[in-house]
Design a protein around this motif. Structure first.
Motif, PDB file in Angstrom:
ATOM      1  N   THR A   2      11.008 -35.331  -7.020  1.00 23.61           N
ATOM      2  CA  THR A   2      11.302 -34.591  -8.277  1.00 23.61           C
ATOM      3  C   THR A   2       9.890 -34.686  -9.015  1.00 23.61           C
ATOM      4  OG1 THR A   2      12.080 -36.491  -9.360  1.00 23.61           O
ATOM      5  CG2 THR A   2      13.781 -35.550  -8.317  1.00 23.61           C
ATOM      6  N   ASP A   3       9.938 -34.079 -10.146  1.00 20.22           N
ATOM      7  CA  ASP A   3       8.844 -33.947 -11.126  1.00 20.22           C
ATOM      8  C   ASP A   3       8.466 -35.233 -11.710  1.00 20.22           C
ATOM      9  OD1 ASP A   3       8.402 -31.138 -10.705  1.00 20.22           O
ATOM     10  OD2 ASP A   3       9.494 -30.724 -12.574  1.00 20.22           O
ATOM     11  N   ARG A   4       9.302 -36.227 -11.736  1.00 17.13           N
ATOM     12  CA  ARG A   4       9.401 -37.383 -12.252  1.00 17.13           C
ATOM     13  C   ARG A   4       8.745 -38.507 -11.459  1.00 17.13           C
ATOM     14  NH1 ARG A   4      15.011 -38.789 -13.194  1.00 17.13           N
ATOM     15  NH2 ARG A   4      14.190 -40.747 -14.091  1.00 17.13           N
ATOM     16  N   GLU A   5       8.565 -38.064 -10.063  1.00 18.43           N
ATOM     17  CA  GLU A   5       8.059 -39.143  -8.897  1.00 18.43           C
ATOM     18  C   GLU A   5       6.700 -38.586  -8.898  1.00 18.43           C
ATOM     19  OE1 GLU A   5      10.851 -38.925  -5.546  1.00 18.43           O
ATOM     20  OE2 GLU A   5      12.371 -38.392  -6.742  1.00 18.43           O
ATOM     21  N   ASN A  23       9.244 -43.607  -9.278  1.00 16.30           N
ATOM     22  CA  ASN A  23       9.547 -42.906 -10.451  1.00 16.30           C
ATOM     23  C   ASN A  23       9.102 -44.276 -11.643  1.00 16.30           C
ATOM     24  OD1 ASN A  23      11.587 -44.748 -10.759  1.00 16.30           O
ATOM     25  ND2 ASN A  23      13.081 -43.069 -10.252  1.00 16.30           N
TER      26      ASN A  23
END
Length: 260
Positions: A2-5, A23
């Protein structure tokens, strides 16, 4: 991913790409390829199990008790092995992992246990289990590749060897994918032919179905909800989560015959 990782490590071996991401909440993830999230480890407590399917697999310890010899076919990030060593007082835990780089990354980046009761053998699960009759009390089968379920999890001879690897009183725990929305594992017909309809199974949110199968010649596993619920209640303060939802959803495979 994901974008948060963010990417921590990336390697290649003979089977494809392996990646470690993290994350901002203290979790690290092992990916097979670009999309297949294989494992999740909470780095503040690597024995914590985040996935429902791994928590459900712990039910196998109810029938085996303490001081058991446990074997895991498939290491992944090592969270299940860490949990078993930390909380279930095994005599020994042995993991068999095909990919040496998976082991190396779990050791370097995912807090894999260094407990002396735990060892990892790098090699083929099929060959290992065929050469290990009556070698363990609890056998976990969790074999996946980048494309999904390992071919072994659809082969009768492999499962015969897995059951033969159990000692009397032992339990085989298999992590299978669900076949559509049937409530049946992918290998349902094969498994029913091999083991009948009295083995236990539980479906979890991720879509996995966990199977619990006794050793050859043993009676069906008991489905005693009061005893299992009391056992889960005693574990809850130690684990930090409850196993009761999985106990409540346990059923005999024959109770859900589906479109076989």
């Amino acid at each position: 991913m994901t974008d948060r990782e963010t990417l921590v490590e990336k390697r290649r071996d003979d089977y494809g790409t392996l990646r470690i991401t993290e994350n901002g909440e203290g979790y690290r993830f092992l990916y097979f390829g670009e999309q297949t999230e294989q494992s999740c480890v909470f780095m503040a407590d690597p024995s914590w199990l985040e996935y429902d399917y791994t928590r459900a697999m712990l039910l196998g310890t109810f029938w085996c008790g303490r001081d058991a010899d446990m074997t895991l076919l498939g290491l992944g990030g090592g969270a299940l092995a860490n949990c078993l060593v930390t909380h279930f007082a095994p005599r020994k835990v042995t993991a068999v992992e095909l990919r040496g780089e998976v082991l190396a990354m779990a050791q370097e980046w995912l807090g894999l246990s260094t407990d002396p009761r735990f060892q990892v053998n790098v090699g083929c699960a099929e060959k290992h289990i065929a050469a290990a009759p009556a070698s363990c009390d609890l056998l976990f089968v969790d074999l996946y590749m980048e494309g999904g379920l390992s071919r072994l999890q659809l082969q009768a001879e492999f499962f015969r060897h897995c059951q033969r690897a159990l000692r009397p009183g032992g339990v085989l725990v298999i992590n299978q994918w669900q076949m559509g929305d049937t409530g049946l594992p992918y290998g349902a017909a094969l498994l029913r032919d091999l083991f009948g309809g009295d083995y236990l199974q539980v479906q979890v949110e991720e879509g996995n179905i966990i199977l619990f199968i006794p050793a050859i010649g043993d009676p069906p596993l008991t489905l005693g909800l009061p005893a299992m619920t009391a056992w889960a209640a005693a574990l809850e303060p130690v684990l930090g989560y409850s196993l009761k939802p999985y106990i409540n959803d346990l059923c005999r495979a024959g109770d859900n015959p589906g479109p076989l």
